[in-house]
Design a protein around this motif. Structure first.
Motif, short mmCIF file in Angstrom:
data_model
loop_
_atom_site.label_atom_id
_atom_site.label_comp_id
_atom_site.label_asym_id
_atom_site.label_seq_id
_atom_site.Cartn_x
_atom_site.Cartn_y
_atom_site.Cartn_z
N LYS A 119 0.80 20.13 9.71
CA LYS A 119 -0.04 20.84 10.67
C LYS A 119 -0.80 19.90 11.60
O LYS A 119 -1.24 20.31 12.66
CB LYS A 119 -1.02 21.73 9.92
N LYS A 120 -0.96 18.66 11.19
CA LYS A 120 -1.73 17.75 12.03
C LYS A 120 -1.00 17.40 13.32
O LYS A 120 -1.61 16.91 14.26
CB LYS A 120 -2.04 16.47 11.27
N TRP A 121 0.31 17.64 13.37
CA TRP A 121 1.07 17.38 14.60
C TRP A 121 1.13 18.60 15.52
O TRP A 121 1.68 18.52 16.60
CB TRP A 121 2.49 16.95 14.25
N LYS A 122 0.56 19.73 15.08
CA LYS A 122 0.69 20.95 15.86
C LYS A 122 -0.14 20.84 17.14
O LYS A 122 -1.34 20.58 17.11
CB LYS A 122 0.21 22.16 15.03
N GLY A 123 0.50 21.06 18.27
CA GLY A 123 -0.18 21.01 19.56
C GLY A 123 -0.60 19.63 19.99
O GLY A 123 -1.39 19.50 20.92
N MET A 124 -0.08 18.57 19.39
CA MET A 124 -0.48 17.21 19.71
C MET A 124 0.66 16.53 20.45
O MET A 124 1.79 16.53 19.99
CB MET A 124 -0.83 16.44 18.44
N LYS A 125 0.35 15.99 21.59
CA LYS A 125 1.35 15.32 22.40
C LYS A 125 1.38 13.82 22.16
O LYS A 125 2.38 13.17 22.38
CB LYS A 125 1.11 15.60 23.88
N TRP A 126 0.27 13.21 21.77
CA TRP A 126 0.22 11.78 21.50
C TRP A 126 -0.83 11.51 20.45
O TRP A 126 -1.72 12.31 20.23
CB TRP A 126 -0.07 10.97 22.76
N LYS A 127 -0.68 10.38 19.83
CA LYS A 127 -1.60 10.01 18.76
C LYS A 127 -1.88 8.52 18.84
O LYS A 127 -1.02 7.74 19.21
CB LYS A 127 -0.99 10.34 17.39
N LYS A 128 -3.13 8.15 18.56
CA LYS A 128 -3.53 6.75 18.61
C LYS A 128 -2.88 5.98 17.46
O LYS A 128 -2.72 6.50 16.38
CB LYS A 128 -5.05 6.61 18.52
N TRP A 129 -2.56 4.73 17.78
CA TRP A 129 -1.94 3.85 16.80
C TRP A 129 -2.96 2.80 16.40
O TRP A 129 -3.39 1.99 17.23
CB TRP A 129 -0.70 3.18 17.38
N SER A 130 -3.39 2.82 15.18
CA SER A 130 -4.41 1.89 14.69
C SER A 130 -3.77 0.92 13.71
O SER A 130 -2.89 1.28 12.93
CB SER A 130 -5.54 2.65 14.00
N ILE A 131 -4.22 -0.35 13.80
CA ILE A 131 -3.71 -1.41 12.95
C ILE A 131 -4.81 -1.83 11.99
O ILE A 131 -5.93 -2.08 12.40
CB ILE A 131 -3.24 -2.61 13.78
N GLN A 132 -4.49 -1.92 10.75
CA GLN A 132 -5.43 -2.38 9.74
C GLN A 132 -4.87 -3.61 9.05
O GLN A 132 -3.74 -3.60 8.55
CB GLN A 132 -5.69 -1.28 8.70
N ILE A 133 -5.63 -4.69 9.13
CA ILE A 133 -5.24 -5.95 8.50
C ILE A 133 -5.99 -6.07 7.19
O ILE A 133 -7.21 -6.07 7.16
CB ILE A 133 -5.54 -7.14 9.42
N VAL A 134 -5.27 -6.17 6.13
CA VAL A 134 -5.85 -6.26 4.80
C VAL A 134 -5.79 -7.71 4.34
O VAL A 134 -4.72 -8.31 4.30
CB VAL A 134 -5.10 -5.35 3.80
N ILE A 135 -6.97 -8.27 4.09
CA ILE A 135 -7.06 -9.65 3.62
C ILE A 135 -7.27 -9.62 2.11
O ILE A 135 -8.21 -8.98 1.62
CB ILE A 135 -8.22 -10.39 4.30
N PRO A 136 -6.39 -10.24 1.36
CA PRO A 136 -6.55 -10.20 -0.10
C PRO A 136 -7.82 -10.92 -0.53
O PRO A 136 -8.25 -11.90 0.09
CB PRO A 136 -5.29 -10.92 -0.61
N LYS A 137 -8.41 -10.43 -1.59
CA LYS A 137 -9.62 -11.04 -2.10
C LYS A 137 -9.28 -12.37 -2.77
O LYS A 137 -8.21 -12.57 -3.30
CB LYS A 137 -10.29 -10.10 -3.10
N GLY A 138 -10.26 -13.24 -2.71
CA GLY A 138 -10.06 -14.56 -3.31
C GLY A 138 -10.37 -15.65 -2.30
O GLY A 138 -10.63 -15.39 -1.11
N SER A 139 -10.37 -16.86 -2.74
CA SER A 139 -10.70 -18.01 -1.89
C SER A 139 -9.45 -18.45 -1.15
O SER A 139 -8.45 -18.85 -1.76
CB SER A 139 -11.24 -19.15 -2.75
N PHE A 140 -9.50 -18.34 0.18
CA PHE A 140 -8.38 -18.76 1.03
C PHE A 140 -8.86 -19.88 1.93
O PHE A 140 -9.80 -19.71 2.71
CB PHE A 140 -7.86 -17.59 1.87
N LYS A 141 -8.25 -21.03 1.83
CA LYS A 141 -8.63 -22.19 2.62
C LYS A 141 -7.60 -22.40 3.72
O LYS A 141 -6.43 -22.67 3.45
CB LYS A 141 -8.71 -23.43 1.73
N PRO A 142 -8.00 -22.25 4.99
CA PRO A 142 -7.04 -22.45 6.07
C PRO A 142 -6.61 -23.90 6.15
O PRO A 142 -7.38 -24.81 5.83
CB PRO A 142 -7.82 -22.03 7.32
#
Length: 400
Positions: A119-142
């Motif tokens: 039902k969420k697509w009913k009457g909808m012509k376009w939808k926003k595209w969102s990007i989610q970047i998930v960073i794993p927990k823990g110590s990350f040294k670049p």
């Protein structure tokens, strides 16, 4: 008078001649529908409508005899949407006005095939595209720059220029080679012939101060004092940055003071780890980069004189495009003729200069200038050295 039977909303409705008589009083223009091919005429029935519901009971309607249905009539052609169908008819026939409610056209695209039946697509012509970047927990040294360089070197996918020759210039204060970090000792400044000092090593010396034009004063005085002072951190000579606490004798190199965690302040003062306040301070300076124009104030006349007085020189003295080779000499009997009110003309003087060519535009060549003696008077010689041509010699009795 004929009765007409038609279907509307799954209900059978009978219009008789009496209904026609009542509707004839209205002023609405109603186009007619084609007459039904039914031959039998059902009995007259009167209907009263309230909220689109007839008061006549369905059981009261006469039952029609089942007969074979006649051949289908041609389909009724309705006009396009947003327009009322107007069909002219004779005044004796029944007139009906048909109004069609406009209906939005569905947009068919390839996206509809892949959309989930939700039902969420009913009457909808376009939808926003969102990007989610998930960073794993823990110590990350670049990775640092050195690790990245080693990795690229192993891959062999980059082209690097030839390695720069190693900088063997040493700072007279901290004795480290080459230019330092921007947020550290900073770049090397020339103090004298083959004498170099780091900018911050000289700037943070106790005797040195900076003018508004960017000149550093008393650098030589600080260098002479540093030759006798030992650093409290590395125990080497050349320390000039002392603690500003009264009666404190701790003195450091600038680089050693950073390693010993001394506290620097914006008013160009420093406190050693024994006397610095605990915690942070409002006037504490934590960034030492200097991007303004800074130079060492020195006596250039005395510096040139010291260079000239040296016999064997391993260094080249250059001013702009002029390269100095030899200063020459003057004998006592030549003093009268080999000088003017503004300059001296020593015999044996030699210098070269790169300047624009006399033969080709937008090309440079070398001019070798020297002073010789002829008949007890100076002779000025210019030798033009240009590739592809013989040397051209120009002489005159005046330097102009």
């Amino acid at each position: 008078m004929k009765d007409i039977v038609f279907c509307s909303n799954n209900c059978f409705v009978l219009y008789s001649a009496a209904v026609q008589a009542k509707n004839s009083e209205n002023k609405e223009l109603v186009p007619s529908l084609p007459q039904s091919p039914m031959k039998e005429r059902p009995p007259k029935a009167f209907h009263q409508y309230s909220n689109n519901i007839s008061t006549l009971d369905v059981h009261c309607l006469p039952q029609l005899q089942e007969k074979v249905s006649p051949p289908s009539s041609p389909p009724i052609m309705f006009p396009p949407a947003f327009e009322a169908a107007k069909v002219e008819a004779k005044p004796d026939e029944l007139k009906v006005t048909v109004k069609l409610k406009p209906r939005l056209k569905a947009i068919h695209s390839s996206l509809e095939d892949c959309r989930p039946p939700s039902k969420k697509w009913k009457g909808m012509k376009w939808k926003k595209w969102s990007i989610q970047i998930v960073i794993p927990k823990g110590s990350f040294k670049p990775p640092c720059e050195e690790e990245i360089d080693e990795f690229l070197k192993k891959l062999g996918t980059t082209l690097k220029p030839d390695p720069v020759p190693k900088d063997y210039r040493k700072c007279c204060f901290c004795h480290e080679e080459g230019d330092g970090l921007t947020d550290g000792p900073a770049r090397l400044l020339n103090l004298d012939l083959d004498l170099w000092v780091h900018l911050n090593c000289a700037l943070w010396s106790t005797e040195v101060y900076e003018t508004q034009a960017g000149a550093l004063i008393n650098v030589e005085l600080a260098l002479r004092r540093g030759l006798q002072m030992k650093c409290m951190f590395c125990h080497k000579m050349g320390a000039t940055s002392g603690c500003h606490r009264l009666r404190c004798t701790n003195i450091y190199h600038f680089t050693c003071a950073i390693k010993a965690q001394c506290m620097f302040f914006k008013d160009k003062t420093m406190l050693c780890p024994m006397h610095k306040p605990k915690g942070t301070h409002e006037q504490e300076l934590s960034y030492f980069a200097v991007f303004r124009r800074v130079y060492v104030q020195r006596d250039e006349v005395r510096q040139i004189a010291s260079i000239v007085q040296r016999g064997e020189r391993d260094h080249t003295f250059r001013v702009g495009s002029l390269i100095f080779h030899a200063v020459g000499q003057l004998l006592p009997q030549q003093m009268q003729a080999f000088h003017s009110s503004k300059a001296l003309f020593p015999v044996g003087y030699e210098a070269s200069r790169l300047y624009w060519s006399m033969r080709y535009a937008n090309r440079r060549c070398r001019y070798l200038c020297s002073i010789e003696e002829k008949d007890g008077l100076p002779l000025f010689v210019i030798r033009v050295v240009e590739q592809g041509h013989e040397d051209l010699i120009l002489t005159d009795t005046t330097p102009k």
